[in-house]
Enzyme design. Structure first.
Site, PDB file in Angstrom:
ATOM      1  N   ARG A  10     -25.106   9.511  34.768  1.00 41.00           N
ATOM      2  CA  ARG A  10     -26.354   9.378  34.013  1.00 41.00           C
ATOM      3  C   ARG A  10     -27.533   9.277  34.974  1.00 41.00           C
ATOM      4  O   ARG A  10     -27.487   8.536  35.955  1.00 41.00           O
ATOM      5  CB  ARG A  10     -26.323   8.148  33.114  1.00 41.00           C
TER       6      ARG A  10
ATOM      7  N   ARG B 252     -27.351  13.002  26.975  1.00 37.59           N
ATOM      8  CA  ARG B 252     -26.932  12.176  28.111  1.00 37.59           C
ATOM      9  C   ARG B 252     -25.430  12.275  28.316  1.00 37.59           C
ATOM     10  O   ARG B 252     -24.679  12.473  27.375  1.00 37.59           O
ATOM     11  CB  ARG B 252     -27.361  10.729  27.947  1.00 37.59           C
TER      12      ARG B 252
ATOM     13  N   ASP C 145     -23.910   6.682  27.793  1.00 42.70           N
ATOM     14  CA  ASP C 145     -24.850   5.607  27.483  1.00 42.70           C
ATOM     15  C   ASP C 145     -24.007   4.374  27.199  1.00 42.70           C
ATOM     16  O   ASP C 145     -23.059   4.440  26.410  1.00 42.70           O
ATOM     17  CB  ASP C 145     -25.681   5.993  26.252  1.00 42.70           C
TER      18      ASP C 145
ATOM     19  N   ASP D 182     -24.434   0.533  25.906  1.00 42.06           N
ATOM     20  CA  ASP D 182     -25.350  -0.428  25.296  1.00 42.06           C
ATOM     21  C   ASP D 182     -24.605  -1.676  24.864  1.00 42.06           C
ATOM     22  O   ASP D 182     -23.539  -1.571  24.248  1.00 42.06           O
ATOM     23  CB  ASP D 182     -26.011   0.168  24.042  1.00 42.06           C
TER      24      ASP D 182
END
Length: 171
Positions: free
Chosen positions: A89, A100, A103, A105
């Site tokens: 990334r 992307r 990711d 999170d």
């Protein structure tokens, strides 16, 4: 029982839409293995979801729950950002909500509410996103109460129209 299992569950959402499905799943697998250094990891099913933002390919999404009692928030964020970078990334050169490779999170951490310069828990848009709620529910159950938002099952009902399809339990 379920309350005990959820109390220390740090839930990390994984998403990506750059590359082939096997390539994205390989990045998820590598991330899951690396996160195992923090604690025991359980995985949610793999989902395909419509993108939010500019026109782009569908995303693959999932989540992992890591059983941890205590963890330094700053170190957690450094670890997640470094892991994203190691898996390809490039945050400096990507469009907000754009394509992307991966990711990571923090979606929820038990019943904790955390607000720092680098982290908000629960994730501030969690209640609006089926692609994040579905894996969270698979890990912690639809009765799990997201602080300040409500139970996962009720929130999922509110986003039922969003395109998100379960692909596989195992990945």
């Amino acid at each position: 029982m379920i309350k005990e299992r959820c109390r220390n569950a740090l839930v990390i959402g994984l998403g990506g839409n750059v590359g082939t499905t096997p390539a994205i799943v390989e990045r998820f697998t590598r991330a899951r293995a690396a996160l195992g250094a923090i604690g025991r990891v359980r995985q949610a099913p793999l989902y395909r979801s419509a993108p939010i933002g500019p026109a782009q390919p569908a995303f693959l999404n999932t989540a992992v729950a890591i059983e941890v009692a205590e963890l330094d928030v700053d170190q957690l964020m450094k670890t997640l950002l470094e892991l994203e970078w190691l898996l390809g990334r490039d945050r400096a050169n990507e469009v907000r909500w754009g394509p992307r490779r991966i990711d990571l999170d923090v979606l929820a951490w038990g019943d904790r509410v955390i607000r720092t310069a680098t982290l908000e828990v629960p994730h501030p848009r969690l209640a609006e996103r089926r692609f994040a709620l579905a894996p969270l529910g698979a890990l912690l159950g639809n009765d799990f109460e997201i602080p300040g938002a409500g139970r996962v099952g009720g929130l999922l009902a509110g986003v039922a129209a969003q395109d998100c399809v379960e692909l596989s339990i195992d990945w």
